[in-house]
Design a protein around this motif. Structure first.
Motif, PDB file in Angstrom:
ATOM      1  N   ASP A 141       0.801  -1.206  -0.106  1.00 35.10           N
ATOM      2  CA  ASP A 141       0.108   0.091  -0.064  1.00 35.10           C
ATOM      3  C   ASP A 141       0.798   1.218  -0.209  1.00 35.10           C
ATOM      4  O   ASP A 141       0.653   2.093  -0.708  1.00 35.10           O
ATOM      5  CB  ASP A 141      -1.066   0.041   1.139  1.00 35.10           C
ATOM      6  N   LEU A 142       1.840   1.343   0.713  1.00 31.30           N
ATOM      7  CA  LEU A 142       2.770   2.464   0.988  1.00 31.30           C
ATOM      8  C   LEU A 142       3.603   2.555  -0.665  1.00 31.30           C
ATOM      9  O   LEU A 142       3.644   3.724  -0.973  1.00 31.30           O
ATOM     10  CB  LEU A 142       4.095   2.326   1.755  1.00 31.30           C
ATOM     11  N   ALA A 143       4.001   1.531  -1.190  1.00 27.98           N
ATOM     12  CA  ALA A 143       4.514   1.585  -2.478  1.00 27.98           C
ATOM     13  C   ALA A 143       3.640   2.088  -3.391  1.00 27.98           C
ATOM     14  O   ALA A 143       3.825   2.964  -4.509  1.00 27.98           O
ATOM     15  CB  ALA A 143       5.059   0.290  -2.915  1.00 27.98           C
ATOM     16  N   ASP A 144       2.338   1.822  -3.517  1.00 32.13           N
ATOM     17  CA  ASP A 144       1.210   2.310  -4.145  1.00 32.13           C
ATOM     18  C   ASP A 144       1.076   3.641  -4.167  1.00 32.13           C
ATOM     19  O   ASP A 144       0.834   4.374  -4.997  1.00 32.13           O
ATOM     20  CB  ASP A 144      -0.122   1.474  -3.916  1.00 32.13           C
ATOM     21  N   GLU A 145       1.131   3.874  -2.824  1.00 28.82           N
ATOM     22  CA  GLU A 145       0.858   5.451  -2.107  1.00 28.82           C
ATOM     23  C   GLU A 145       1.654   6.362  -3.078  1.00 28.82           C
ATOM     24  O   GLU A 145       1.387   7.728  -3.562  1.00 28.82           O
ATOM     25  CB  GLU A 145       0.848   5.412  -0.595  1.00 28.82           C
TER      26      GLU A 145
END
Lengths: 103, 304
Positions: A63-67
């Motif tokens: 999710d952080l990579a996506d963000e």
């Protein structure tokens, strides 16, 4: 300073609300260039107290990579006061990283 | 004065360093980025003698430590120019000028680009040159691979196990890559081959949205993809030596199996040289040959 492992739980505290600028290293265990970059970042972390270096494992923290819209690693994102100011993709020499964080 | 300056710390350069150090020569290795060269992008090496499986990172690190432990100096500076003064040579970096008796050029190669608009700005935003590095970001998405050699076929195969659909685009009607890989690919239901076609344009907002593909008759189609993996070969990194070193029309150093360039005392080793087979083991082999030739040259010119 040591490199700080960042995940969803400490992301806000360590990155968004960090007093110091933060250099985020998006990486994965299977990524050769990421593993090459790690000792360079460790060196910079040791020599430098004005910038925090944070490591985010993209497999554990999708999710952080996506963000951050990360779709190629190693990816370094330089964050000041919670906002992205610079980004680099791929293995970088030490000098280029030092320049990025304004040494 | 160094006996040998080796430019490039990939498999060719580091092997040359090992041979030169074992002959007790004073060796400096200059590396622009990071040791290991392109092999660090390989997840699993399965064709190096006596190593059934080893990651590119582990291979590179072992090789680096071996050269270092034998006493090779390894410095992270980019060689921007070389000069030949007959009795000695100079290697110039942005920070230093080094003098040496011999030079081994082991600079390798970099990814060839498609050279179409927006390609550069979309790197990391849909454009990639390394499927094993970036494939994981395209799980269940649609991607295209462009190219016709082994790398393109292997990339397509690797991606087919991760993503929803792979379009494999090649400008010719047949592939240069290995038959075995091609046959594996043909069995994959989610791989679609688009032959006799080129990628002519990239459509993007903040990241890649679709590509324009044109066939040989000029028919165009738009294909929606999240990622485009470019595998159209590599370009040797020899431009900084062009002034004194003879290159062929593609930019490779004109050096035969003995690794001799047109300049006495300057040798070429690895992927940057004109050669048929560019593999890890042939790069290492070149390193050994170039170092041996350099050692011979040094020993023959000792009284100079």
């Amino acid at each position: 300073m040591e490199i700080i492992e960042v995940n969803q739980n400490n992301f806000e505290k360590e990155i968004l609300k960090s007093e110091k600028p933060v250099l985020i290293d998006f990486n994965a265990n299977w990524c050769g260039p990421c593993r090459m970059l790690k000792p360079i970042l460790e060196e910079i972390a040791k020599e430098n107290d004005s910038v925090k270096i944070a490591s985010i494992n993209i497999d554990d923290e999708e999710d952080l990579a996506d963000e951050y819209g990360v779709s190629s690693i190693p990816c370094l994102v330089f964050v000041k006061e919670g906002k992205e100011v610079k980004r680099s993709i791929g293995l970088q020499p030490k000098e280029a990283i030092e320049e990025m964080i304004g040494e | 004065m160094y006996d040998a300056i080796i430019i490039g710390a990939g498999p060719a350069g580091l092997t040359a360093a090992i041979y030169a150090r074992r002959a007790e020569k004073k060796v400096l290795v200059l590396e622009a980025k990071s040791y290991g060269g392109q092999i660090i992008n390989t997840l699993d090496i399965e064709n190096y003698p006596a190593e059934e499986h080893i990651s590119g990172f582990d291979f590179a690190t072992k090789l680096y430590n071996q050269a270092k432990n034998l006493g090779a100096e390894i410095v992270f500076e980019k060689a921007v120019e070389i000069k030949d003064f007959k009795s000695y040579k100079e290697v110039i970096t942005p920070r230093n000028t080094y003098q040496t008796k011999t030079i081994i050029l082991a600079t390798g190669s970099e990814n060839r680009k498609l050279n179409i608009e927006k390609e550069e700005e979309l790197i990391g935003k849909g454009i990639s040159y390394c499927a094993t590095c970036d494939g994981a970001f395209y799980k269940k998405k649609r991607v295209a691979v462009v190219g016709g050699g082994n790398t393109a076929l292997e990339d397509a195969l690797y991606l087919s196990n991760l993503v929803d659909t792979v379009y494999l685009i090649h400008r010719r009607d047949s592939f240069r890559g290995e038959e075995a890989t091609l046959n594996q690919l043909k069995e994959k239901e989610n791989v679609q081959m688009i032959l006799n076609s080129n990628v002519v344009a990239l459509n993007a907002t903040d990241r890649l949205k679709s590509i324009e593909v044109e066939d040989l008759e000029g028919n165009k189609q738009t294909i929606e993809v999240d990622g485009l993996f470019v595998a159209v070969g590599r370009i040797p990194e020899n431009e900084n030596f062009r002034q004194i070193i003879q290159l062929d029309s593609a930019g490779y150093i004109e050096a035969g199996e003995d690794c001799h360039t047109n300049v006495e005392g300057i040798y070429a080793a690895g992927d940057n040289r004109v050669k048929e087979v560019r593999q890890l083991v042939t790069a290492a082999s070149d390193g050994a040959i170039a170092a041996t030739e350099a050692i011979k040259y040094i020993n023959n010119h000792q009284e100079d």
